[in-house]
Design a protein around this motif. Structure first.
Motif, PDB file in Angstrom:
ATOM      1  N   LEU A  29      34.616  26.113  44.342  1.00 14.25           N
ATOM      2  CA  LEU A  29      34.250  26.406  42.957  1.00 14.25           C
ATOM      3  C   LEU A  29      33.015  25.612  42.564  1.00 14.25           C
ATOM      4  O   LEU A  29      32.101  26.124  41.908  1.00 14.25           O
ATOM      5  N   ALA A  30      32.970  24.360  42.982  1.00 13.53           N
ATOM      6  CA  ALA A  30      31.830  23.495  42.644  1.00 13.53           C
ATOM      7  C   ALA A  30      30.547  24.052  43.237  1.00 13.53           C
ATOM      8  O   ALA A  30      29.495  24.039  42.590  1.00 13.53           O
ATOM      9  N   ARG A  31      30.664  24.538  44.477  1.00 19.10           N
ATOM     10  CA  ARG A  31      29.470  25.108  45.136  1.00 19.10           C
ATOM     11  C   ARG A  31      28.958  26.295  44.345  1.00 19.10           C
ATOM     12  O   ARG A  31      27.770  26.425  44.084  1.00 19.10           O
ATOM     13  N   ARG A  32      29.883  27.171  43.948  1.00 25.08           N
ATOM     14  CA  ARG A  32      29.485  28.370  43.198  1.00 25.08           C
ATOM     15  C   ARG A  32      28.898  27.962  41.850  1.00 25.08           C
ATOM     16  O   ARG A  32      27.917  28.533  41.384  1.00 25.08           O
ATOM     17  N   ALA A  33      29.507  26.946  41.231  1.00 26.09           N
ATOM     18  CA  ALA A  33      29.011  26.476  39.932  1.00 26.09           C
ATOM     19  C   ALA A  33      27.577  25.971  40.059  1.00 26.09           C
ATOM     20  O   ALA A  33      26.728  26.242  39.206  1.00 26.09           O
ATOM     21  N   THR A  34      27.304  25.237  41.121  1.00 20.16           N
ATOM     22  CA  THR A  34      25.935  24.739  41.351  1.00 20.16           C
ATOM     23  C   THR A  34      24.965  25.901  41.484  1.00 20.16           C
ATOM     24  O   THR A  34      23.864  25.878  40.936  1.00 20.16           O
ATOM     25  N   GLN A  35      25.408  26.920  42.214  1.00 19.38           N
ATOM     26  CA  GLN A  35      24.571  28.114  42.389  1.00 19.38           C
ATOM     27  C   GLN A  35      24.286  28.766  41.049  1.00 19.38           C
ATOM     28  O   GLN A  35      23.156  29.139  40.743  1.00 19.38           O
ATOM     29  N   ILE A  36      25.351  28.927  40.245  1.00 23.58           N
ATOM     30  CA  ILE A  36      25.208  29.568  38.934  1.00 23.58           C
ATOM     31  C   ILE A  36      24.251  28.767  38.061  1.00 23.58           C
ATOM     32  O   ILE A  36      23.402  29.315  37.358  1.00 23.58           O
ATOM     33  N   GLN A  37      24.378  27.435  38.123  1.00 27.66           N
ATOM     34  CA  GLN A  37      23.490  26.550  37.359  1.00 27.66           C
ATOM     35  C   GLN A  37      22.032  26.853  37.697  1.00 27.66           C
ATOM     36  O   GLN A  37      21.175  26.968  36.824  1.00 27.66           O
ATOM     37  N   GLN A  42      16.925  29.675  36.446  1.00 25.76           N
ATOM     38  CA  GLN A  42      15.871  30.596  36.864  1.00 25.76           C
ATOM     39  C   GLN A  42      15.769  31.802  35.926  1.00 25.76           C
ATOM     40  O   GLN A  42      14.989  32.712  36.159  1.00 25.76           O
ATOM     41  N   GLY A  43      16.651  31.800  34.901  1.00 24.19           N
ATOM     42  CA  GLY A  43      16.561  32.864  33.899  1.00 24.19           C
ATOM     43  C   GLY A  43      17.410  34.085  34.177  1.00 24.19           C
ATOM     44  O   GLY A  43      17.270  35.101  33.500  1.00 24.19           O
ATOM     45  N   VAL A  44      18.292  34.008  35.162  1.00 23.14           N
ATOM     46  CA  VAL A  44      19.165  35.147  35.442  1.00 23.14           C
ATOM     47  C   VAL A  44      20.079  35.386  34.233  1.00 23.14           C
ATOM     48  O   VAL A  44      20.634  34.452  33.674  1.00 23.14           O
ATOM     49  N   ARG A  45      20.211  36.648  33.821  1.00 21.98           N
ATOM     50  CA  ARG A  45      21.021  36.937  32.627  1.00 21.98           C
ATOM     51  C   ARG A  45      22.502  36.898  32.957  1.00 21.98           C
ATOM     52  O   ARG A  45      22.953  37.452  33.959  1.00 21.98           O
ATOM     53  N   LYS A  46      23.204  36.189  32.077  1.00 26.91           N
ATOM     54  CA  LYS A  46      24.653  36.106  32.242  1.00 26.91           C
ATOM     55  C   LYS A  46      25.282  36.186  30.859  1.00 26.91           C
ATOM     56  O   LYS A  46      24.587  35.997  29.855  1.00 26.91           O
ATOM     57  N   PRO A  47      26.597  36.455  30.800  1.00 27.90           N
ATOM     58  CA  PRO A  47      27.240  36.520  29.476  1.00 27.90           C
ATOM     59  C   PRO A  47      27.320  35.159  28.778  1.00 27.90           C
ATOM     60  O   PRO A  47      27.939  35.034  27.738  1.00 27.90           O
ATOM     61  N   GLU A 420      32.664  33.041  36.878  1.00 24.32           N
ATOM     62  CA  GLU A 420      31.632  34.080  36.882  1.00 24.32           C
ATOM     63  C   GLU A 420      31.457  34.720  35.514  1.00 24.32           C
ATOM     64  O   GLU A 420      30.345  34.982  35.072  1.00 24.32           O
ATOM     65  N   GLU A 421      32.597  34.970  34.850  1.00 25.45           N
ATOM     66  CA  GLU A 421      32.532  35.751  33.602  1.00 25.45           C
ATOM     67  C   GLU A 421      32.304  34.926  32.357  1.00 25.45           C
ATOM     68  O   GLU A 421      31.793  35.427  31.361  1.00 25.45           O
ATOM     69  N   THR A 422      32.727  33.655  32.369  1.00 22.99           N
ATOM     70  CA  THR A 422      32.583  32.867  31.141  1.00 22.99           C
ATOM     71  C   THR A 422      31.810  31.578  31.353  1.00 22.99           C
ATOM     72  O   THR A 422      31.512  30.858  30.399  1.00 22.99           O
ATOM     73  N   GLY A 423      31.522  31.225  32.604  1.00 24.38           N
ATOM     74  CA  GLY A 423      30.818  29.978  32.867  1.00 24.38           C
ATOM     75  C   GLY A 423      31.698  28.753  32.708  1.00 24.38           C
ATOM     76  O   GLY A 423      31.215  27.623  32.666  1.00 24.38           O
ATOM     77  N   VAL A 424      33.006  28.955  32.614  1.00 24.24           N
ATOM     78  CA  VAL A 424      33.923  27.826  32.453  1.00 24.24           C
ATOM     79  C   VAL A 424      34.464  27.416  33.818  1.00 24.24           C
ATOM     80  O   VAL A 424      34.996  28.246  34.561  1.00 24.24           O
ATOM     81  N   LEU A 425      34.319  26.135  34.133  1.00 24.78           N
ATOM     82  CA  LEU A 425      34.768  25.601  35.416  1.00 24.78           C
ATOM     83  C   LEU A 425      36.063  24.811  35.232  1.00 24.78           C
ATOM     84  O   LEU A 425      36.100  23.832  34.482  1.00 24.78           O
ATOM     85  N   ILE A 426      37.117  25.283  35.893  1.00 25.35           N
ATOM     86  CA  ILE A 426      38.418  24.610  35.814  1.00 25.35           C
ATOM     87  C   ILE A 426      38.949  24.462  37.239  1.00 25.35           C
ATOM     88  O   ILE A 426      38.328  24.954  38.169  1.00 25.35           O
ATOM     89  N   THR A 427      40.080  23.806  37.411  1.00 33.20           N
ATOM     90  CA  THR A 427      40.618  23.675  38.768  1.00 33.20           C
ATOM     91  C   THR A 427      41.912  24.467  38.928  1.00 33.20           C
ATOM     92  O   THR A 427      42.706  24.575  37.993  1.00 33.20           O
ATOM     93  N   PRO A 428      42.128  25.002  40.137  1.00 35.19           N
ATOM     94  CA  PRO A 428      43.306  25.824  40.390  1.00 35.19           C
ATOM     95  C   PRO A 428      44.552  24.979  40.645  1.00 35.19           C
ATOM     96  O   PRO A 428      44.458  23.888  41.200  1.00 35.19           O
TER      97      PRO A 428
END
Lengths: 456, 499
Positions: A29-37, A42-47, A420-428
């Motif tokens: 999850l952290a890796r994906r979060a870093t990518q999203i950051q 870079q200006g990619v549109r997200k909700p 992905e959908e809300t940008g909220v990072l939590i743990t499973p």
């Protein structure tokens, strides 16, 4: 290559030791979060415009301010020239002077004694006794440490017998769900963890029948010698009732288990009908034979509560009813003596400003709001204490299937989708272990999720 | 709870006893804080309570604690740390601009801009980068990768972590770790705790405590009979012996490590404490890389440093780091996991380390004062080193090797047979007996050589000769060697050697 021969042995054998230190679910999850950051920058549109990390219970990282009194005293101890100015309140200067007087050479740069600065321990013992309504605390049984995980590791080390004379590995009962680092601290020593399930339907209650079942399950696999409890809980936010604590003590007494009571969240109680009472106090109230015989180690630290000083690395363990010959060996195990600043922080935590002190009004103001909001579509037990919300997620079979296809645990999959959908990072929840077939998530109670999720 | 229980009076039927507890723990002894120190603390208590003794205070020369002995902290370091602790002080114009800038940079790298937030387990990234840059500069440009830097709670934490990683196997296959005799007892304590096999190699007292590869080979070959030797530990500059190894010696050790497939652990915490003419600190890493790719790409090594020694003397902050070289990536992953168990090193210690590797530059306001203080500390130490050797060699029965570096001297004492016999009677090792008598009769606390290891039949003690605040001059009594010791020791501790 030559060196592989050297390290292959290391890896192979270490695999055996670190069998239970698997890669954290959170890592993916952290890796994906870093990518999203990166994508966001870079200006990619997200909700959403930014990431919201609500994983950890580290108060200062979440914007909780350090206590002014604490920081003023620490600064004066670091740079005593500050004491000549009257910008610092009188009680700050007096406390700093007292603390520095306890250091060799009057400097925080000198080595403190192994078990901790004696005068600080003396004062702490009095505070502990006060907390427990007068139950005496022997300073010789209090050991300052660089944090509660360290105390737990050393105490577990003491219990762990791996030699040939002990045919079975040492076992320690741990709750499910359980804080990850705790499990790692125990397993990295080569000891086994024996899980007992907290009952979610009953507000994560600890049930004696379940403790019994767990103990039975350990037969032949390991030699259970200790029972670890955490109160208030992590990740589940329960606060144990007095009655529950009594049951646990009785069980430990009957089954001859050393009690390891992790009480770092003792100052984090929110439930209207909840009250923290220490294992030591309940033990004392139960009177003999329990009060004289049940062996208990209780852990506390400066990382949580009002101070939230995780980065200072300070804590202590109090040992009750342990064989004094055993206790003697603990000071030998203090290679990492606790930093002087951390010891001072302990003193400040256990002996805060009192009514009438110049710093008291400001100190008294600080009580942070908690947000135990349950994410939509989830069910959550009341959060009575601790630092986290641990709701249950009900996933449709379709989602579980999808998760399998993507090679993820179902709750990790849920967290990934939420990210992905809300940008909220939590743990499973799988990170903390959970009952087979149930899924959970964990996030902290200092969150600002209302604005992000409720209109959703 | 009964008074008995509070006092810990043993009751029958304890769950945890010395018989069933971790047996390795019983083997752990740490001489530097051992029985002699415990007795010293007791004596201090007695003095405070008014008990009459032939001395008014105990001179604790047992532990390398600079500030305890009166060494002053470096102003710049404490200013930045105060600003980090209480950032409201940034408004105070008594703090120089460069101190404020440093504090802001450090706080910017902390969660919530607070030193109270957890950092990454490996340590704050920008600090690791600064450490890497410092190492590169120190080693004449040899690259250092911040990913190979692990910040730690003092060097001891990193040393124990590495040993945990390296010790494995059962029986004849159990990891053997080579340590020098004499050695800093942290190593022997950690090895006992981990159940590793200690392989002792003797430093050559006749040759100023130098390391001889032939001796390494002897120790290793003997050890191969009963364990699996995998690690070679070396302390340079040395503790307790204070020797600074020559470059040639370091090369020889590296060659030996390569031949024998040993992991090198280089404890370099005293790297700034070098005094003797002709002696120079050579980092193991630098020498390794200068030996060419055949060595620099294969020899596995970890070097350790801390904020406790050198000119800082900030033992109480618990700052330190290790740099790992040529570590297998999978093992490194395990190392990273292992350090995550203790969460993170204390952030103030990390901040302090950052200042040590990133001190004021010539164009900055604090530079002049910083250099003045640093030079004063190091030259005072150099003077004490010189004086120590001179004084001890003048005492009959004591011979002392030149003190090349670190903060200690490890003189050899000749004990009369009567004393040796008396010691036996009391069930004590002779140098422990000597040190106990010295403590009881003269109030001087040293650590006996047996705590560090020594050749059979020889006796030593370790004395820490750090500068101290002025002590009251002591009346010189007779010429018994004990009294001479006290006279010379108090001379060392007073700034004026003519007292």
């Amino acid at each position: 290559m030559f060196h592989l021969a050297l390290v292959v042995c290391s890896i192979w054998v270490k695999i055996l030791t670190f069998l239970n230190i698997k890669q954290l679910e959170y890592a993916a999850l952290a890796r994906r979060a870093t990518q999203i950051q990166k994508e966001l920058s870079q200006g990619v549109r997200k909700p959403y415009k930014e990431l919201t990390d609500v994983c950890w219970g580290d108060p200062h990282s979440l914007g909780v301010k350090p206590l002014t009194f604490v920081r003023q005293v620490l600064a004066a101890c670091v740079y005593p020239e500050l004491m000549s100015s009257h910008k610092l309140p009188l009680d700050v200067r007096q406390r700093a002077q007292w603390l520095l007087g306890k250091c060799e050479g009057g400097s925080i740069g000198s080595y403190p004694a192994s078990a901790g600065i004696p005068e600080i321990i003396q004062r702490m013992s009095k505070s502990i006794a006060r907390r427990d309504g007068g139950v005496p605390c022997n300073p010789e049984n209090v050991f300052i440490s660089p944090g509660s995980q360290w105390s737990l590791t050393v105490t577990s080390l003491l219990l762990t017998s791996l030699n040939d004379e002990a045919p079975l590995r040492t076992g320690i009962l741990i709750p499910v769900p359980c804080h990850v680092t705790t499990i790692t601290s125990i397993t990295s020593l080569g000891a086994a963890v024996v899980p007992y399930f907290l009952s979610e339907e009953h507000g994560w209650a600890l049930q004696v029948e379940e403790l019994q079942r767990a103990l039975e399950s350990a037969k032949g696999g390991c030699n259970p010698i200790a029972l670890y409890v955490i109160n208030p809980g992590n990740p589940a936010g329960y606060v144990q009732s007095r009655k529950s604590i009594q049951e646990v003590i009785r069980f430990a007494s009957e089954k001859r288990l050393v009690l390891l009571a992790d009480e770092v969240y003792q100052d984090c109680v929110y439930g209207k009908n909840s009250e923290f009472v220490s294992y030591k106090k309940v033990l004392a109230e139960m009177g003999p034979p329990f009060s004289d015989t049940v062996e208990l180690a209780s852990f506390h630290s400066v990382s949580k509560g009002f101070m939230g000083e995780c980065g200072l690395r300070g804590g202590y363990v109090e040992l009750v009813n342990l064989d004094p010959n055993v206790v003697n060996y603990i000071s030998n195990l203090n290679y990492d003596t606790t930093s002087v600043l951390a010891q001072f922080a302990l003193d400040l935590m256990m002996n805060p400003p009192r009514p009438g002190d110049p710093s008291y009004p400001l100190y008294n103001q600080v009580r942070n709001a908690v947000n135990a909001i349950c994410l939509p579509g989830l069910s959550c037990q009341p959060v009575e204490g601790g630092a986290f919300v641990f709701p249950r997620v009900f996933l449709p079979p379709r989602a579980i299937q999808k998760a399998k296809e993507e090679g993820m645990q179902p709750d990790t999959f849920y967290c990934m989708r939420l990210l992905e959908e809300t940008g909220v990072l939590i743990t499973p929840g799988c990170e903390y272990r959970q009952k087979e077939g149930t899924y959970h998530i964990r996030y902290n109670i200092k969150n600002k999720l209302n604005s992000i999720l409720l209109p959703h | 709870m009964s008074q008995q229980a509070v006092n810990g009076v043993p009751c029958r039927g304890k769950v945890l006893t010395v018989d069933n507890m971790n047996p390795n723990v019983k083997r752990v002894e740490y001489a530097v804080r051992g029985p002699i120190v415990q007795r010293a603390v007791q004596i201090e208590k007695e003095l405070r309570e008014g008990v009459k003794k032939p001395f008014t205070e105990v001179i604790k020369a047992n532990i390398g604690d600079a500030h305890a002995m009166g060494q002053k902290p470096i102003t710049f370091l404490r200013q930045v740390l105060a600003l980090c602790s209480y950032p409201e002080l940034m408004e105070d114009n008594k703090f120089p601009e460069d101190a404020k800038k440093r504090a802001q940079r450090i706080l910017g790298a902390c969660g919530g801009h607070s030193i109270g937030a957890y950092s990454a387990s490996q340590g704050i990234e920008c600090i690791r980068q600064d450490v890497a840059r410092y190492i590169e500069k120190r080693d004449g440009g040899i690259p250092s990768n911040p990913d190979n830097i692990y910040l730690s709670t003092g060097a001891s934490d990193a040393i124990v972590t590495m040993l945990k990683l390296l010790v494995c196997g059962e029986g004849r296959d159990r990891t053997g770790v080579m340590i020098s005799i004499p050695q800093y007892p942290l190593y022997s304590a950690a090895l006992a705790d981990l159940g590793a096999v200690q392989i002792s190699y003797y430093l050559d007292e006749e040759k100023c405590w130098s390391l001889d590869v032939a001796e390494l080979r002897r120790a290793l070959n003997a050890a191969r009979q009963h364990c699996n030797p995998r690690v070679l530990c070396i302390i340079n500059p040395g503790n307790p012996t204070g020797q600074v190894q020559s470059r040639q010696c370091i090369e020889d050790v590296i060659r030996f490590a390569k031949e024998e497939h040993l992991f090198l652990m280089a404890d370099e915490v005293y790297q700034d404490n070098v005094y003797a003419e002709g002696c120079k600190f050579h980092s193991f890493k630098k020498v390794l890389f200068e030996m060419g790719p055949e060595y620099s790409s294969t020899v596995e090594m970890a070097s350790f440093h801390s904020t406790s020694k050198c000119y800082m003397g900030e033992c109480g902050f618990r700052g330190g780091y290790m740099e790992v070289i040529n570590m297998d990536p999978e093992v490194k992953t395990q190392l990273t996991k292992l350090v995550s168990v203790r969460l993170c090193p204390p952030v103030p210690g990390q901040a302090l380390l950052d200042l040590v590797v990133n001190p004021p530059q010539p164009d900055e306001p604090s530079y002049a004062t910083f250099m003045k203080e640093r030079t004063a500390v190091l030259s005072a130490l150099a003077e004490k080193a010189r004086l120590t050797e001179q004084i001890f060699n003048a005492v009959p029965g004591i011979t002392c090797n030149p003190v090349q570096g670190a903060m200690y001297t490890f003189p050899r004492i000749t004990l009369p047979q009567k004393a040796i016999d008396k010691a036996k009677e009391e069930g004590k090792v002779p140098d422990m007996y000597y040190c106990m008598r010295l403590l009881e009769e003269e109030g001087i606390c040293l650590v006996p050589g047996s705590g560090f290891g020594q050749r059979e039949g020889t006796f030593h003690f370790r004395l820490v000769w750090l500068p101290a605040s002025l002590l009251p001059p002591v009346h010189i009594q007779t010429s018994k060697s004990f009294n001479l010791m006290r006279f010379y020791v108090t001379t060392l501790y007073c700034l004026n050697p003519d007292d």
